[in-house]
Design an enzyme around this catalytic site. Structure first.
Site, PDB file in Angstrom:
ATOM      1  N   ARG A   1      -6.454  -8.037  -9.027  1.00 35.34           N
ATOM      2  CA  ARG A   1      -7.154  -9.319  -9.181  1.00 35.34           C
ATOM      3  C   ARG A   1      -8.623  -9.054  -9.501  1.00 35.34           C
ATOM      4  O   ARG A   1      -9.086  -7.919  -9.523  1.00 35.34           O
ATOM      5  CB  ARG A   1      -7.071 -10.128  -7.891  1.00 35.34           C
ATOM      6  CG  ARG A   1      -7.602  -9.343  -6.687  1.00 35.34           C
ATOM      7  CD  ARG A   1      -7.726 -10.188  -5.446  1.00 35.34           C
ATOM      8  NE  ARG A   1      -7.940  -9.412  -4.235  1.00 35.34           N
ATOM      9  CZ  ARG A   1      -9.091  -8.887  -3.841  1.00 35.34           C
ATOM     10  NH1 ARG A   1     -10.163  -9.024  -4.604  1.00 35.34           N
ATOM     11  NH2 ARG A   1      -9.189  -8.218  -2.712  1.00 35.34           N
TER      12      ARG A   1
ATOM     13  N   HIS B   1     -15.171  -3.411   8.297  1.00 38.94           N
ATOM     14  CA  HIS B   1     -14.388  -2.981   7.142  1.00 38.94           C
ATOM     15  C   HIS B   1     -14.442  -3.980   5.985  1.00 38.94           C
ATOM     16  O   HIS B   1     -13.626  -3.918   5.073  1.00 38.94           O
ATOM     17  CB  HIS B   1     -12.929  -2.714   7.518  1.00 38.94           C
ATOM     18  CG  HIS B   1     -12.766  -1.709   8.611  1.00 38.94           C
ATOM     19  ND1 HIS B   1     -13.104  -0.377   8.464  1.00 38.94           N
ATOM     20  CD2 HIS B   1     -12.314  -1.841   9.891  1.00 38.94           C
ATOM     21  CE1 HIS B   1     -12.862   0.267   9.590  1.00 38.94           C
ATOM     22  NE2 HIS B   1     -12.393  -0.592  10.465  1.00 38.94           N
TER      23      HIS B   1
ATOM     24  N   GLU C   1      -3.101   7.377   7.811  1.00 35.76           N
ATOM     25  CA  GLU C   1      -3.888   8.223   6.906  1.00 35.76           C
ATOM     26  C   GLU C   1      -4.852   9.073   7.727  1.00 35.76           C
ATOM     27  O   GLU C   1      -5.302   8.661   8.799  1.00 35.76           O
ATOM     28  CB  GLU C   1      -4.713   7.372   5.939  1.00 35.76           C
ATOM     29  CG  GLU C   1      -3.944   6.770   4.805  1.00 35.76           C
ATOM     30  CD  GLU C   1      -4.842   6.004   3.855  1.00 35.76           C
ATOM     31  OE1 GLU C   1      -4.368   5.674   2.759  1.00 35.76           O
ATOM     32  OE2 GLU C   1      -6.008   5.734   4.196  1.00 35.76           O
TER      33      GLU C   1
ATOM     34  N   LYS D   1       0.812  -1.213   0.000  1.00 35.20           N
ATOM     35  CA  LYS D   1       0.000   0.000   0.000  1.00 35.20           C
ATOM     36  C   LYS D   1       0.851   1.271   0.000  1.00 35.20           C
ATOM     37  O   LYS D   1       0.493   2.273  -0.618  1.00 35.20           O
ATOM     38  CB  LYS D   1      -0.948   0.002   1.206  1.00 35.20           C
ATOM     39  CG  LYS D   1      -1.822  -1.240   1.332  1.00 35.20           C
ATOM     40  CD  LYS D   1      -2.713  -1.438   0.120  1.00 35.20           C
ATOM     41  CE  LYS D   1      -3.654  -2.606   0.274  1.00 35.20           C
ATOM     42  NZ  LYS D   1      -3.096  -3.899  -0.069  1.00 35.20           N
TER      43      LYS D   1
END
Length: 496
Positions: free
Chosen positions: A293, A235, A200, A116
């Site tokens: 994917r 999530h 973040e 990430k």
């Protein structure tokens, strides 16, 4: 075209790939763990190979065993599905070394987007908007506190190698910070073997919107519009739809163009998804991550565009050009998908066990992707998703009405499922208006106490009694735990 493809996965996605292969005239090879010996994907395939015991690390995550099965079967290509090894660069490299085609993007693309932090840095250089946060990994509480002084709370701590909600912690104050950092690092190491984390800024009123992209090996890249994925638990998505009720055409096309730009930056080939956080308050959107994917929710894109994404994955991997351009792709009507999990609909705890009755809904514009059948034992070792229900309508109201009707027809007994939860969501006023964020289940949904009716309890009680009788009628013995459960359910009924 390929003559034989090995499907390196299990469950409904293995069946989905099998069906795409059969329509293309390709023979299929299944792999299975000892726990999946009677799984439907094994029964449907032309060949099947056991690759180890139930734990995924000893079977579905074992690269040597899967490569060995591919060589033994003579498969020319491997389709990884999603999850397991689908985004594993070592697996893609192992396939290449063995002379087997990996049906997916290049090793470089998987590597660049799989981490990430690496993906954030690449998108930043490509001038793609990213969520404000750390420029690299953070390793100490002091580093996180320094970032908080600049950004303020709330923040999100994320695992660099993460996905599926693992290694994530939302933090709203200093008192939560230390335990959140420690917990995120520990979970990241446990699930991904990598404890790197980053920070973040947390968008307080967000939607989760993703763009389906597709590329070939000849430089062509297109997007197939967006999917709305904001209805989530822990999530993890449970309902997806396309289009998103939140986007106007201008924002939709801007997102699509940026997603294509992101894909081009890594010379992307095959199916992929660029995920965005959309700020409902400011109407701004930010790059979140790229999944290299096929996605679980690909059926809704197939329903509104008419493109078979799995067949396109196979033909592109064989070397074909995309046979459509961006201007050829249109969104037609509306599609919605409900993920059916073998889990308690209130606590979300897994509910493995034997399925007693199973009836999949049918009807116009109704699609069920599933691998379960009456008598099948849902194993405890893997993800608890057992089916996906997708419906299409000429507008959102019709698609929801069809989904609601199909959920009423969906019968799965012997285990708990989240079908009652889906039924309530499909009747919720905020959901029907499209007025929801990723906080929907936590803040806007108040029907958990109404998920089970007296009728539901009686059906469960009768089903348990029939199952126990069938299991024990020839043995002359009775399971005291079952008897205890009957008494407990009986008391629950009498209180009502």
């Amino acid at each position: 075209m390929f003559k034989k493809i090995l499907i390196a996965n299990r469950g409904e996605i293995a069946i989905r790939v099998h069906r795409a292969c059969k329509e293309l005239g390709i023979n299929t090879v299944a792999v299975f763990s000892e726990a999946d010996r009677n799984s439907l994907h094994v029964l449907l395939a032309d060949e099947a190979y056991c690759i180890g015991p139930a734990p995924s690390r000893e079977s579905y995550l074992s690269i040597p065993k899967i490569i060995e099965a591919a060589k033994k079967s003579g498969a020319e290509a491997v389709h990884p599905g999603y999850g397991f090894l689908s985004e594993n660069e070592d697996f893609a490299e192992a396939c290449k070394t063995a002379g087997i085609v990996f049906i997916g993007p290049s090793v470089y693309a998987i590597s660049a987007m799989g981490d990430k932090l690496s993906a954030r840095e690449m998108m930043k250089k490509a001038k793609v908007p990213i969520v404000p946060g750390s420029d690299g990994p953070v390793s100490t509480i002091e580093e996180v506190r320094a970032l908080v002084k600049k950004m303020g709370y709330p923040i999100m701590i994320k695992a660099s190698a993460g996905g599926g909600g693992k290694g994530m912690r939302q933090v709203s104050s200093d008192t939560e910070l230390e335990s959140a950092v420690r917990g995120a690092k520990s979970e990241a190491l446990s699930y991904f073997g990598d404890d790197k984390i980053y920070v973040e800024k947390y968008i307080t009123n967000p939607k989760h919107i993703e763009i389906q992209i597709f590329g070939d090996n000849h430089g062509n890249v297109v997007h197939l519009f967006e999917r709305e994925c904001s209805i989530q638990r822990r999530h993890q998505k449970i309902i997806e739809e396309s289009p998103s009720p939140a986007l106007d055409d201008k924002t939709r096309h801007a997102m699509g163009e940026i997603a294509v730009k992101a894909a081009r930056s890594v010379n992307y080939s095959g199916a992929g998804t660029v995920e965005f956080i959309y700020d409902i308050d400011s109407k701004e959107f930010y790059f979140l991550e790229m999944n290299t994917r096929l996605q679980v929710e690909h059926p809704v894109t197939e329903l509104v565009t008419g493109v078979d994404l799995v067949q396109k994955q196979i033909t592109v991997a064989y070397g074909a050009n995309l046979d459509f351009k961006q201007e050829d792709i249109k969104q037609n009507g509306w599609a919605i998908e409900a993920r059916i999990y073998a889990e308690d609909p209130i606590t979300f705890m897994p509910s493995p066990g034997k399925i007693v009755r199973c009836r999949h809904p049918q009807g116009p514009f109704t699609r069920v992707d599933s691998y379960v059948y009456p008598g099948y034992e849902v194993p405890m070792h893997y993800d608890s998703m057992i089916a996906k229900l997708s419906t299409w309508g000429y507008n959102r109201q019709v698609a929801i009405a069809r989904c609601r009707r199909a959920l009423e027809e969906f019968i799965l007994t012997g285990i708990k499922t989240n079908i009652p939860l889906h039924k309530k969501i499909m009747q919720n006023e905020k959901f029907l208006k499209g007025d929801f964020s990723t906080h929907f289940l936590d803040k806007d949904f108040h029907d958990f106490d109404k998920l089970f009716s007296t009728t539901d309890d009686r059906v469960f009680l009768i089903t348990a009694a029939i199952e126990a009788f069938n299991d024990h009628k020839d043995k002359g013995v009775w399971d005291l735990n079952l008897v205890s459960n009957w008494k407990r359910l009986g008391r629950r009924l009498s209180l009502r």
